[in-house]
Design a protein around this motif. Sequence first.
Motif, PDB file in Angstrom:
ATOM      1  N   GLU A 126       3.783  10.872  -6.070  1.00  0.00           N
ATOM      2  CA  GLU A 126       4.902  11.227  -6.873  1.00  0.00           C
ATOM      3  C   GLU A 126       4.158  11.723  -8.342  1.00  0.00           C
ATOM      4  O   GLU A 126       4.663  12.874  -8.864  1.00  0.00           O
ATOM      5  N   PHE A 127       3.415  11.022  -9.050  1.00  0.00           N
ATOM      6  CA  PHE A 127       2.712  11.414 -10.007  1.00  0.00           C
ATOM      7  C   PHE A 127       2.034  12.814  -9.962  1.00  0.00           C
ATOM      8  O   PHE A 127       1.885  13.772 -10.622  1.00  0.00           O
ATOM      9  N   ASN A 128       1.286  12.903  -8.793  1.00  0.00           N
ATOM     10  CA  ASN A 128       0.422  14.204  -8.186  1.00  0.00           C
ATOM     11  C   ASN A 128       1.540  15.380  -8.153  1.00  0.00           C
ATOM     12  O   ASN A 128       1.183  16.516  -8.523  1.00  0.00           O
ATOM     13  N   LYS A 129       2.651  14.908  -7.547  1.00  0.00           N
ATOM     14  CA  LYS A 129       3.339  15.933  -7.390  1.00  0.00           C
ATOM     15  C   LYS A 129       4.046  16.569  -8.888  1.00  0.00           C
ATOM     16  O   LYS A 129       3.985  17.759  -9.060  1.00  0.00           O
ATOM     17  N   LEU A 130       4.220  15.711  -9.831  1.00  0.00           N
ATOM     18  CA  LEU A 130       4.604  16.068 -11.146  1.00  0.00           C
ATOM     19  C   LEU A 130       3.487  16.712 -11.701  1.00  0.00           C
ATOM     20  O   LEU A 130       3.905  18.239 -12.191  1.00  0.00           O
ATOM     21  N   GLN A 131       2.335  16.733 -11.537  1.00  0.00           N
ATOM     22  CA  GLN A 131       1.258  17.440 -12.261  1.00  0.00           C
ATOM     23  C   GLN A 131       1.422  18.753 -11.451  1.00  0.00           C
ATOM     24  O   GLN A 131       1.086  19.770 -12.059  1.00  0.00           O
ATOM     25  N   GLU A 132       1.295  18.715 -10.214  1.00  0.00           N
ATOM     26  CA  GLU A 132       1.521  20.036  -9.214  1.00  0.00           C
ATOM     27  C   GLU A 132       2.570  20.989  -9.654  1.00  0.00           C
ATOM     28  O   GLU A 132       2.550  22.018  -9.896  1.00  0.00           O
TER      29      GLU A 132
ATOM     30  N   SER B 161       1.050  -1.303   0.095  1.00  0.00           N
ATOM     31  CA  SER B 161      -0.079   0.054   0.161  1.00  0.00           C
ATOM     32  C   SER B 161       0.743   1.430  -0.069  1.00  0.00           C
ATOM     33  O   SER B 161       0.407   2.069  -0.730  1.00  0.00           O
ATOM     34  N   HIS B 162       1.882   1.401   0.854  1.00  0.00           N
ATOM     35  CA  HIS B 162       2.706   2.569   0.961  1.00  0.00           C
ATOM     36  C   HIS B 162       3.548   2.593  -0.318  1.00  0.00           C
ATOM     37  O   HIS B 162       3.632   3.797  -0.892  1.00  0.00           O
ATOM     38  N   PHE B 163       3.887   1.586  -1.073  1.00  0.00           N
ATOM     39  CA  PHE B 163       4.558   1.681  -2.186  1.00  0.00           C
ATOM     40  C   PHE B 163       3.840   2.499  -3.423  1.00  0.00           C
ATOM     41  O   PHE B 163       4.324   3.292  -4.040  1.00  0.00           O
ATOM     42  N   LEU B 164       2.627   1.658  -3.537  1.00  0.00           N
ATOM     43  CA  LEU B 164       1.908   2.374  -4.593  1.00  0.00           C
ATOM     44  C   LEU B 164       1.303   3.585  -4.291  1.00  0.00           C
ATOM     45  O   LEU B 164       1.041   4.450  -5.323  1.00  0.00           O
ATOM     46  N   GLU B 165       1.178   3.916  -3.216  1.00  0.00           N
ATOM     47  CA  GLU B 165       0.438   5.393  -2.659  1.00  0.00           C
ATOM     48  C   GLU B 165       1.632   6.277  -2.997  1.00  0.00           C
ATOM     49  O   GLU B 165       1.526   7.278  -3.421  1.00  0.00           O
ATOM     50  N   PHE B 166       2.941   5.897  -2.814  1.00  0.00           N
ATOM     51  CA  PHE B 166       4.028   6.747  -2.954  1.00  0.00           C
ATOM     52  C   PHE B 166       4.035   7.012  -4.546  1.00  0.00           C
ATOM     53  O   PHE B 166       4.274   8.425  -4.956  1.00  0.00           O
ATOM     54  N   GLN B 167       3.897   5.985  -5.352  1.00  0.00           N
ATOM     55  CA  GLN B 167       3.983   6.322  -6.778  1.00  0.00           C
ATOM     56  C   GLN B 167       2.757   7.249  -7.232  1.00  0.00           C
ATOM     57  O   GLN B 167       2.935   8.342  -8.205  1.00  0.00           O
ATOM     58  N   ARG B 168       1.681   6.967  -6.510  1.00  0.00           N
ATOM     59  CA  ARG B 168       0.354   7.922  -6.858  1.00  0.00           C
ATOM     60  C   ARG B 168       0.833   9.421  -6.417  1.00  0.00           C
ATOM     61  O   ARG B 168       0.721  10.519  -7.215  1.00  0.00           O
TER      62      ARG B 168
END
Length: 555
Positions: free
Chosen positions: A530-536, A521-528
């Motif tokens: 990271e993607f959100n930060k890229l967009q932000e 859960s932590h690993f996949l949440e981290f990926q999510r």
Amino acid sequence: MTHEGKEPVIFQNSSEPNVISHDLLVNLVIDQGPRGEAGKLFQEDGIKLEEVKEIRIEYLNILNINHLWVMKNLVKLKLCSNIIEKIENLEELVNLKELDLSFNRISVMENLNHLLNLEILLLYGNKIEEVEGIDDLAKLQILSLGKNVIKTQDHVMYLRKFKNLRSFNMEGNPCTEEEGYLDYLIAYIPQIVYLQYKMITEEQRKNSAEKYYRAISNLEEKEAKEKEIMDAKKAFEDHVAQVSISYVEYLDGDHLFDQMFESDKEGRALMSLNEETEEAYEQYKRTFSEQCHELFELGLKEQERRTEEIRLYEETVNKGKEDAQKEAQLLMDKVMERKTEIFSQVSSLMEAIEDSDAPDLQEKILQAKNLSEEFEDLISKTWTKLMHKEITLHEQLEDINEVFKINMSDLVSSFFEAAQGHFSAMRNAETEYNDNLTLMVTNFMNNFGDEADVPPEFQEICGSKDILTNNFGASHEMHLQVIDGREDRMIGRLKSWLEALTEEQIEEERRRNRNQVLEISHFLEFQREEFNKLQERREAQINEDDANVLAALED
């Protein structure tokens, strides 16, 4: 590379003592970590101090060794050129192979014996007076104690037992100025190859050996005898340990039999009444000891069976975990590969979207949105697949634990049944002996006709029928208590061991499952995230650019 041969350069302006803190460790790890893009990724993944293998904490006026317990996987630690006065707080660093404490203010070699994997120990340029406190560091290969204040040559005999020691430096200590020191050291520590960082020549070795030939010969003879004694002691200790985990300790001799008569004064007196009673006693001892020995041999064989069952269990469990880990890793690799592609595509699209005059602006916005949805879908499906694999593995391991529990319980029950047969045979032997002895003593008493005629030396143990009955009853009861107690201890200990073992296996699997679920859960949440930060970041950049354009127009 060591610091020896040159004085340290202190880059810190302040002379105030410094402390090791979490922030200091993190900053040092970042500073000593990879550079460029690799360094950026290294930091974005988060600094995990417990995973760091090497760190240099140098020239920082560190006064105390502290806070390093968070870095349990350290292999190489450099704490040189500080103001450390005491070696301490290294108990958790059991994986450490290299420790550099050169150029400090240490006066005592202490708190090092738990570092069993240490191969390199550098204490150059301190205030050490005696070589000590490293008795358990059997893997030590390089030891540097140059520029300390060691005056005596006692360390030579102390270091002789370190058979893996290959490089030793004592240069700059008062003891090295004594005449014949180097010959003495080379002769008595023949395993050293480098002395003061120079290879010992064959000529040096030969001359030193000749000078101390007789003394070395006598010492080697003495050491050989001591080794023989130590080997015998270790063999005995290993034997005791082996029979202890087999639950048949002290059953390979007459210990249990002798224990029955240990507090049985009357029983000892009755068995030595005459030749007939003594012969009955010897026969009883042989019969009883045979049962003990058979039980002892059975215990060792049963322990081998239990050990093999545990080995097969661990082999099965580990294979299951490894296979599941490989499958999960392949899935993760595919996710990370697709993630890199999506991140690259989204970054390119967002750069293009910044140009509001782009002819296909709406199409690019739609593409970016689709990629975002694809990534979210990828994360969700990956989570589902990984969780399904983990649930399957968890159920399989629980089944394996249950099968193991049944198999091991059957083995233990089988041993109990056989052991109880031997203990029953011991009780029967004791009862038969007691009955035979009663008959023999009664016949002996009948020879006197009247109780008053019994010789004084026999009055206390068989002077009357009541005394005789009481003594035989007490002796019989005492012997049975010893046999029953030994049986109860064996069964109780083995039952407790089995219960603790199976409970620990169940709890271990529960912990592993909980940790794995959290990790997924932590690993996949981290990926999510990271993607959100890229967009932000891209959105923030666009907003900033728009604000700059607006400000320029207003000017």
